[in-house]
Design a protein around this motif. Structure first.
Motif, PDB file in Angstrom:
ATOM      1  N   SER A 148     -19.605  50.049 -42.302  1.00  0.00           N
ATOM      2  CA  SER A 148     -19.371  49.794 -40.885  1.00  0.00           C
ATOM      3  C   SER A 148     -17.983  49.200 -40.702  1.00  0.00           C
ATOM      4  N   GLN A 149     -17.561  49.127 -39.444  1.00  0.00           N
ATOM      5  CA  GLN A 149     -16.268  48.522 -39.123  1.00  0.00           C
ATOM      6  C   GLN A 149     -16.466  47.418 -38.114  1.00  0.00           C
ATOM      7  N   ASP A 150     -15.943  46.252 -38.425  1.00  0.00           N
ATOM      8  CA  ASP A 150     -15.936  45.119 -37.509  1.00  0.00           C
ATOM      9  C   ASP A 150     -14.557  45.000 -36.874  1.00  0.00           C
ATOM     10  N   THR A 151     -14.539  44.734 -35.575  1.00  0.00           N
ATOM     11  CA  THR A 151     -13.296  44.505 -34.841  1.00  0.00           C
ATOM     12  C   THR A 151     -13.466  43.234 -34.036  1.00  0.00           C
ATOM     13  N   TRP A 152     -12.493  42.330 -34.069  1.00  0.00           N
ATOM     14  CA  TRP A 152     -12.626  41.070 -33.354  1.00  0.00           C
ATOM     15  C   TRP A 152     -11.300  40.703 -32.690  1.00  0.00           C
ATOM     16  N   GLY A 153     -11.390  39.785 -31.758  1.00  0.00           N
ATOM     17  CA  GLY A 153     -10.206  39.358 -31.023  1.00  0.00           C
ATOM     18  C   GLY A 153     -10.096  40.095 -29.698  1.00  0.00           C
ATOM     19  N   PRO A 154      -9.132  39.724 -28.864  1.00  0.00           N
ATOM     20  CA  PRO A 154      -8.985  40.359 -27.546  1.00  0.00           C
ATOM     21  C   PRO A 154      -8.811  41.864 -27.627  1.00  0.00           C
ATOM     22  N   GLY A 155      -8.186  42.352 -28.699  1.00  0.00           N
ATOM     23  CA  GLY A 155      -7.992  43.786 -28.830  1.00  0.00           C
ATOM     24  C   GLY A 155      -9.265  44.568 -29.002  1.00  0.00           C
ATOM     25  N   ALA A 156     -10.365  43.865 -29.283  1.00  0.00           N
ATOM     26  CA  ALA A 156     -11.641  44.559 -29.407  1.00  0.00           C
ATOM     27  C   ALA A 156     -12.091  45.126 -28.079  1.00  0.00           C
ATOM     28  N   VAL A 157     -11.616  44.547 -26.985  1.00  0.00           N
ATOM     29  CA  VAL A 157     -11.992  45.028 -25.653  1.00  0.00           C
ATOM     30  C   VAL A 157     -10.785  45.276 -24.762  1.00  0.00           C
ATOM     31  N   THR A 210     -13.346  46.897 -42.754  1.00  0.00           N
ATOM     32  CA  THR A 210     -14.489  47.739 -43.083  1.00  0.00           C
ATOM     33  C   THR A 210     -15.437  46.964 -43.984  1.00  0.00           C
ATOM     34  N   ARG A 211     -16.713  47.031 -43.676  1.00  0.00           N
ATOM     35  CA  ARG A 211     -17.744  46.357 -44.470  1.00  0.00           C
ATOM     36  C   ARG A 211     -18.574  47.410 -45.198  1.00  0.00           C
ATOM     37  N   GLN A 212     -18.821  47.164 -46.487  1.00  0.00           N
ATOM     38  CA  GLN A 212     -19.740  47.989 -47.262  1.00  0.00           C
ATOM     39  C   GLN A 212     -20.878  47.089 -47.754  1.00  0.00           C
ATOM     40  N   VAL A 247     -34.207  41.920 -55.101  1.00  0.00           N
ATOM     41  CA  VAL A 247     -33.014  41.424 -55.801  1.00  0.00           C
ATOM     42  C   VAL A 247     -31.892  41.298 -54.781  1.00  0.00           C
ATOM     43  N   PRO A 248     -30.865  40.463 -55.064  1.00  0.00           N
ATOM     44  CA  PRO A 248     -29.774  40.285 -54.113  1.00  0.00           C
ATOM     45  C   PRO A 248     -29.013  41.583 -53.870  1.00  0.00           C
ATOM     46  N   GLY A 249     -28.497  41.709 -52.658  1.00  0.00           N
ATOM     47  CA  GLY A 249     -27.648  42.837 -52.322  1.00  0.00           C
ATOM     48  C   GLY A 249     -26.188  42.495 -52.538  1.00  0.00           C
ATOM     49  N   LEU A 250     -25.297  43.281 -51.941  1.00  0.00           N
ATOM     50  CA  LEU A 250     -23.870  43.092 -52.153  1.00  0.00           C
ATOM     51  C   LEU A 250     -23.114  43.443 -50.880  1.00  0.00           C
ATOM     52  N   LEU A 251     -22.134  42.589 -50.542  1.00  0.00           N
ATOM     53  CA  LEU A 251     -21.202  42.841 -49.445  1.00  0.00           C
ATOM     54  C   LEU A 251     -19.810  43.009 -50.029  1.00  0.00           C
ATOM     55  N   ARG A 252     -19.146  44.115 -49.698  1.00  0.00           N
ATOM     56  CA  ARG A 252     -17.786  44.366 -50.178  1.00  0.00           C
ATOM     57  C   ARG A 252     -16.879  44.590 -48.973  1.00  0.00           C
ATOM     58  N   THR A 253     -15.841  43.749 -48.877  1.00  0.00           N
ATOM     59  CA  THR A 253     -14.876  43.856 -47.787  1.00  0.00           C
ATOM     60  C   THR A 253     -13.482  43.621 -48.338  1.00  0.00           C
ATOM     61  N   SER A 254     -12.484  43.863 -47.504  1.00  0.00           N
ATOM     62  CA  SER A 254     -11.119  43.533 -47.897  1.00  0.00           C
ATOM     63  C   SER A 254     -10.974  42.018 -47.963  1.00  0.00           C
ATOM     64  N   CYS A 255     -10.209  41.551 -48.929  1.00  0.00           N
ATOM     65  CA  CYS A 255     -10.030  40.110 -49.105  1.00  0.00           C
ATOM     66  C   CYS A 255      -9.122  39.554 -48.012  1.00  0.00           C
ATOM     67  N   TRP A 256      -9.429  38.334 -47.559  1.00  0.00           N
ATOM     68  CA  TRP A 256      -8.550  37.670 -46.616  1.00  0.00           C
ATOM     69  C   TRP A 256      -7.201  37.420 -47.280  1.00  0.00           C
ATOM     70  N   ARG A 257      -6.148  37.665 -46.532  1.00  0.00           N
ATOM     71  CA  ARG A 257      -4.760  37.492 -46.974  1.00  0.00           C
ATOM     72  C   ARG A 257      -4.364  38.512 -48.035  1.00  0.00           C
ATOM     73  N   ARG A 258      -5.317  39.286 -48.571  1.00  0.00           N
ATOM     74  CA  ARG A 258      -4.979  40.345 -49.528  1.00  0.00           C
ATOM     75  C   ARG A 258      -5.717  41.617 -49.110  1.00  0.00           C
ATOM     76  N   PRO A 259      -5.330  42.200 -47.981  1.00  0.00           N
ATOM     77  CA  PRO A 259      -6.089  43.333 -47.437  1.00  0.00           C
ATOM     78  C   PRO A 259      -6.123  44.552 -48.343  1.00  0.00           C
ATOM     79  N   ALA A 260      -5.162  44.651 -49.290  1.00  0.00           N
ATOM     80  CA  ALA A 260      -5.161  45.806 -50.187  1.00  0.00           C
ATOM     81  C   ALA A 260      -6.232  45.682 -51.270  1.00  0.00           C
ATOM     82  N   LEU A 303     -26.443  49.345 -57.526  1.00  0.00           N
ATOM     83  CA  LEU A 303     -25.264  48.656 -57.018  1.00  0.00           C
ATOM     84  C   LEU A 303     -24.019  49.202 -57.707  1.00  0.00           C
ATOM     85  N   PRO A 304     -22.854  49.106 -57.065  1.00  0.00           N
ATOM     86  CA  PRO A 304     -21.616  49.544 -57.724  1.00  0.00           C
ATOM     87  C   PRO A 304     -21.273  48.607 -58.869  1.00  0.00           C
TER      88      PRO A 304
END
Length: 324
Positions: free
Chosen positions: A113-122, A132-134, A143-156, A322-323
């Protein structure tokens, strides 16, 4: 015939999503009983609203006033009402056309999925952040699941976060509360409970049962995957919730035109967004009604409330593990 057969073999069949959208467009062009009209209709109803309507006013009953052109040349223009019930009823019918995923207890539901936040969201042209969230979630929650996203301050780079319910007991039953299989089993009971609360007298004059009746199902649809038949039941349940606003000029986080249905939950407006042509569910959005966060750097998602947050589902599938 041989040439036609060769052409058929060379062309890939349409995807289930394309087929579902085609059926949805066909649905909007038919009468409520599913039969084609053999006579010219004076008004094209909700389809005309979806294609050419303009929002006038959202009333407390959740209806939008639309000017519709008569089919007779030079005929009078009249007001038609498009309600939240109309949108949700059609969205339920469209949801039932979609293929259903049926994971085994030991498999995982993968959601991108994709999260968008801030005034630009609307508000186009304003600062916004997005990522992007995986998510991988075990169907039975054992068993526990997993959330994978871009790192803060290191989007690559990507960062992984285990999804663990720290409040759950160590020897919790399976399927675990909140898991996919638990939700499939318990959702009909929850809908009945929410319906009983909606129809019961309010415990106090300041309590509005319709807020909880909208908020809880909204969160359920917002958070993850529901089988199409259950998502349709949720939409049909929400069609009976009073006081839902309609905004036919909304857009989802990807900029696609949509119809937004919303209800205020104290200082938060909770929206569900549907495709303007097919009534397919696109995503959700939360809009703060109170003081908004004064933030200039929107590259990181702020903590707490006070900013717009939108989410749209890009992909859902079943995987075996899981990956790495």
């Amino acid at each position: 015939m041989a040439e036609l057969r060769d052409m058929y073999d060379e062309v890939a069949p349409p995807s289930p999503q394309v087929l579902a959208e085609g059926r949805a467009r066909l649905l909007t062009a038919t009468r409520e009983d599913g039969r084609r009209s053999v006579r010219p209709r004076r008004y094209r109803g909700l389809l005309a609203v979806a294609l050419t309507g303009t929002v006038a006013t959202a009333t407390a009953a959740g209806a939008v006033a639309i000017m519709a052109q008569g089919s007779d040349v030079g005929g009078p223009r009249e007001i038609q009402q498009v309600s939240a019930r109309d949108v949700l009823t059609r969205a339920a019918a469209v949801a039932r056309m979609e293929p259903e995923l049926k994971p085994r207890p030991d498999q995982y539901l993968f959601t991108r999925s994709q999260d968008t936040w801030g005034p630009g969201a609307v508000t186009p042209g304003k600062p916004k952040g997005q990522r992007t969230r995986q998510v991988w979630e075990r169907a039975d929650g054992s068993v526990p699941g997993l959330l994978r996203t871009s790192c803060w301050r290191r989007p690559a780079s990507t960062c992984d976060t285990p999804l663990v319910n720290e409040d759950a007991p160590k020897n919790q039953p399976v399927p675990a509360p909140g898991s996919y299989l638990w939700t499939v089993r318990e959702l009909p009971k929850l809908l009945k409970l929410w319906g009983d609360q909606l129809n019961a007298p309010a415990p106090s004059p300041s309590t509005d049962p319709s807020i909880e009746a909208w908020s809880a199902p909204h969160d359920l649809v917002h958070q993850g995957y529901l089988p199409p038949r259950l998502r349709a039941q949720v939409f049909e349940f929400l069609a009976d919730v009073p006081g839902v606003r309609v905004d036919e000029n909304a857009t989802d986080p990807l900029g696609r035109p949509g119809i937004a249905l919303s209800k205020d939950n104290r200082n938060l407006r909770q929206e569900l967004i549907f495709d303007r042509r097919t009534y397919r569910f696109l995503g959700s959005r939360d809009l703060p009604l109170g003081p908004r966060a004064k933030i200039t750097d929107w590259t990181e998602q702020p903590e707490g409330a006070g900013f717009e947050l939108a989410r749209t589902i890009l992909e859902v599938k079943v995987v075996d593990r899981l990956p790495t």
